[in-house]
Design an enzyme around this catalytic site. Structure first.
Site, mmCIF file in Angstrom:
data_model
loop_
_atom_site.group_PDB
_atom_site.id
_atom_site.type_symbol
_atom_site.label_atom_id
_atom_site.label_comp_id
_atom_site.label_asym_id
_atom_site.label_seq_id
_atom_site.Cartn_x
_atom_site.Cartn_y
_atom_site.Cartn_z
ATOM 1 N N TYR A 181 -7.806 2.119 12.565
ATOM 2 C CA TYR A 181 -7.036 3.332 12.289
ATOM 3 C C TYR A 181 -7.538 4.529 13.093
ATOM 4 O O TYR A 181 -6.782 5.468 13.329
ATOM 5 C CB TYR A 181 -7.123 3.689 10.796
ATOM 6 C CG TYR A 181 -6.157 2.950 9.912
ATOM 7 C CD1 TYR A 181 -6.113 1.571 9.880
ATOM 8 C CD2 TYR A 181 -5.292 3.656 9.074
ATOM 9 C CE1 TYR A 181 -5.243 0.906 9.043
ATOM 10 C CE2 TYR A 181 -4.422 2.996 8.234
ATOM 11 C CZ TYR A 181 -4.404 1.623 8.212
ATOM 12 O OH TYR A 181 -3.536 0.964 7.375
ATOM 13 N N LYS B 19 -13.100 -11.569 9.949
ATOM 14 C CA LYS B 19 -12.525 -12.571 10.865
ATOM 15 C C LYS B 19 -13.605 -12.905 11.882
ATOM 16 O O LYS B 19 -13.439 -12.758 13.096
ATOM 17 C CB LYS B 19 -11.255 -11.984 11.513
ATOM 18 C CG LYS B 19 -10.447 -12.970 12.345
ATOM 19 C CD LYS B 19 -9.765 -14.063 11.535
ATOM 20 C CE LYS B 19 -9.073 -15.053 12.459
ATOM 21 N NZ LYS B 19 -8.536 -16.228 11.719
ATOM 22 N N ASP C 299 -7.662 -14.649 6.740
ATOM 23 C CA ASP C 299 -6.449 -15.463 6.555
ATOM 24 C C ASP C 299 -6.574 -16.316 5.296
ATOM 25 O O ASP C 299 -5.644 -16.415 4.492
ATOM 26 C CB ASP C 299 -6.147 -16.312 7.805
ATOM 27 C CG ASP C 299 -7.351 -17.047 8.360
ATOM 28 O OD1 ASP C 299 -8.489 -16.826 7.873
ATOM 29 O OD2 ASP C 299 -7.177 -17.854 9.301
ATOM 30 N N ASP D 167 -5.936 -2.675 3.869
ATOM 31 C CA ASP D 167 -4.578 -2.151 3.704
ATOM 32 C C ASP D 167 -3.624 -3.288 3.366
ATOM 33 O O ASP D 167 -2.834 -3.213 2.423
ATOM 34 C CB ASP D 167 -4.148 -1.448 4.997
ATOM 35 C CG ASP D 167 -2.726 -0.912 4.898
ATOM 36 O OD1 ASP D 167 -2.405 -0.292 3.870
ATOM 37 O OD2 ASP D 167 -1.942 -1.133 5.844
ATOM 38 N N ASP E 76 -1.903 -4.476 -0.710
ATOM 39 C CA ASP E 76 -0.486 -4.639 -1.090
ATOM 40 C C ASP E 76 -0.256 -6.035 -1.661
ATOM 41 O O ASP E 76 0.486 -6.214 -2.636
ATOM 42 C CB ASP E 76 0.439 -4.441 0.120
ATOM 43 C CG ASP E 76 0.907 -2.992 0.276
ATOM 44 O OD1 ASP E 76 0.100 -2.080 0.003
ATOM 45 O OD2 ASP E 76 2.066 -2.775 0.674
HETATM 46 C C1 IPM Z 1 -2.085 3.054 2.221
HETATM 47 C C2 IPM Z 1 -0.960 3.411 3.151
HETATM 48 C C3 IPM Z 1 -1.528 4.239 4.294
HETATM 49 C C4 IPM Z 1 -2.536 3.371 5.026
HETATM 50 C C5 IPM Z 1 -0.475 4.808 5.245
HETATM 51 C C6 IPM Z 1 0.550 5.630 4.522
HETATM 52 C C7 IPM Z 1 -1.104 5.602 6.357
HETATM 53 O O1 IPM Z 1 -0.299 2.270 3.603
HETATM 54 O O2 IPM Z 1 -2.747 3.976 1.707
HETATM 55 O O3 IPM Z 1 -2.308 1.866 1.984
HETATM 56 O O4 IPM Z 1 -2.161 2.554 5.876
HETATM 57 O O5 IPM Z 1 -3.735 3.531 4.748
HETATM 58 MN MN MN Z 2 -1.002 0.439 2.642
#
Ligand code: IPM
Ligand code: MN
Length: 384
Positions: free
Chosen positions: A141, A191, A223, A247, A251
């Site tokens: 990032y 990884k 993975d 990240d 999710d």
């Molecule tokens: C998160 C989001 C952020 C990230 C974005 C909005 C920059 O996806 O907080 O997980 O990638 O960190």
């Molecule tokens: Mn995210």
């Protein structure tokens, strides 16, 4: 105690969910005898439109002046055409870096009454209770060089995956420390079969582990981790990983809780001159532009983020538990938004917020939460 909080509602459903979360914070403060001093600021697309930048200097200064920041969400489709350095998301990345919040804590667990909301089989998700510790201020990032150069077939895009030993070590210590308040198991994800970066990551994490002999460490390739998360999520306690892997995996882990709207997060850094730990608190869900402004978004992730703020920045653990217990009570009662039940029977954002406020117990009648998100009353990271 005076709680000085900057609220950055941001985009999409951010304003709706942060309003409910602040209502809960005020309720807890009233009951426990604290004073909330809250100011609002601009971030993301809302800031681009009102002030011409995703993180205006006033917002940055306000974040430095506050003890803690509550953020809603950033991002909206109308900005999708902008270059990366002008997008709403850049405001959030700049804020994380400016506050030095290098450890992002994302708990995910399966609430017993929400098992059916997950697309996974009940028997798979039941009993899941994990915490992702994601490195937040380095890695792909932020690495340089970065950018797009050239044109035609030779047009080239570069991002850099870079970590220093120090950056790995400090986030690893957070993970091991938190594991001590949980089931004493850290899974480090990398990884290392391909990336030098991961080889250093694995080596440093293994070294740090020797300071925590009471905590079990294992390593998984990313993975395989992605697969294990939905095949055998109960195998995980604390998952430690770098920025981009975290990240993506967070999710995925949200699926275990039934809805990403349930998930809270804390991004924390070192102690500041005030003695309080730097902290940026935000729900894991994004701006959800498709449902914005309709009073149907799930506010529990934002409300849980306020609980995390009380625990990690203000070290007010009873207050944090009071919110978590209220969330558990509301979830068990079935007052849920449309992400978790059919729209016809769903509660609105403000009804769920009100239900949590009503469920907050005064200090004297507080029972300890059965399965606290917050790992015990000691401070989060041992001071050197
Ligand atoms: C998160 C989001 C952020 C990230 C974005 C909005 C920059 O996806 O907080 O997980 O990638 O960190
Ligand atoms: Mn995210």
């Amino acid at each position: 105690m005076e709680l000085r909080v900057l609220v950055l509602p941001g985009d999409g459903i951010g304003p709706e969910v942060t309003a409910e979360a602040m209502g809960v914070l005020r309720r807890v403060a009233d009951l426990f005898g604290h004073f909330v001093h809250a100011v609002d600021g601009l971030i993301g697309g809302a800031a681009i439109e009102a002030a011409g930048a995703p993180l205006p200097p006033e917002s940055l200064q306000a974040a430095r002046d506050a003890d803690a920041v509550l953020l809603g969400a950033v991002g909206a489709p109308r900005f999708d055409g902008l270059p990366p350095d002008q997008r709403p998301e850049r405001g959030l990345l700049a804020l994380r870096q400016a506050l030095g919040t290098f450890a992002n804590l994302r708990p995910s667990r399966a609430w017993p009454t929400l098992l059916d909301a997950s697309p996974l089989k009940n028997a798979v998700v039941e009993g899941t209770d994990l915490l992702i510790v994601r490195e937040l201020t380095s890695g792909l990032y932020y690495g340089t060089p970065r950018g797009i150069t050239g044109s035609g077939p030779g047009e080239r895009a570069v991002n850099t995956l870079s970590y220093t030993r120090e950056e790995i070590e400090r986030v690893a210590r957070v993970a091991f420390h938190l594991a001590r308040g949980r089931r004493r198991h850290v899974t480090s994800v990398d990884k290392s079969n391909v990336l030098e970066n991961s080889q250093l990551w694995r080596r440093v994490v293994t070294e740090v582990a020797s300071d925590y002999p009471d905590v079990t460490l294992d390593h998984l390739l990313v993975d395989n981790c992605a697969m294990q998360l939905i095949v055998n999520p109960r195998r995980f306690d604390v998952v430690l990983t770098e920025n981009l892997f975290g990240d993506i995996l967070s999710d995925e882990a949200a699926v275990l809780s039934g809805s990403i709207g349930m998930l809270a997060s804390a991004s924390i850094g070192e102690r500041r001159s005030s003695g309080l730990r730097a902290g940026l608190y935000e729900p894991v869900h994004g701006s959800a532009p498709d449902i914005a402004g309709r009073n149907i978004a799930n506010p529990l992730g934002a409300i849980g983020s306020v609980a995390a703020m009380l625990a990690y920045t203000f070290e007010l653990h009873a207050e944090a538990r009071a919110i978590e217990a209220a969330i558990d009570q509301v979830v068990a009662s079935g007052r849920l938004t449309a992400d978790l039940k059919p729209a016809a029977r769903a509660a609105t954002t403000s009804e769920v917020g009100q239900a949590v406020r009503d469920a907050i117990a005064a200090p004297c009648s507080m029972l300890p939460a059965p399965r606290p998100l917050i790992p015990g009353p000691r401070s989060l990271i041992p001071d050197p």
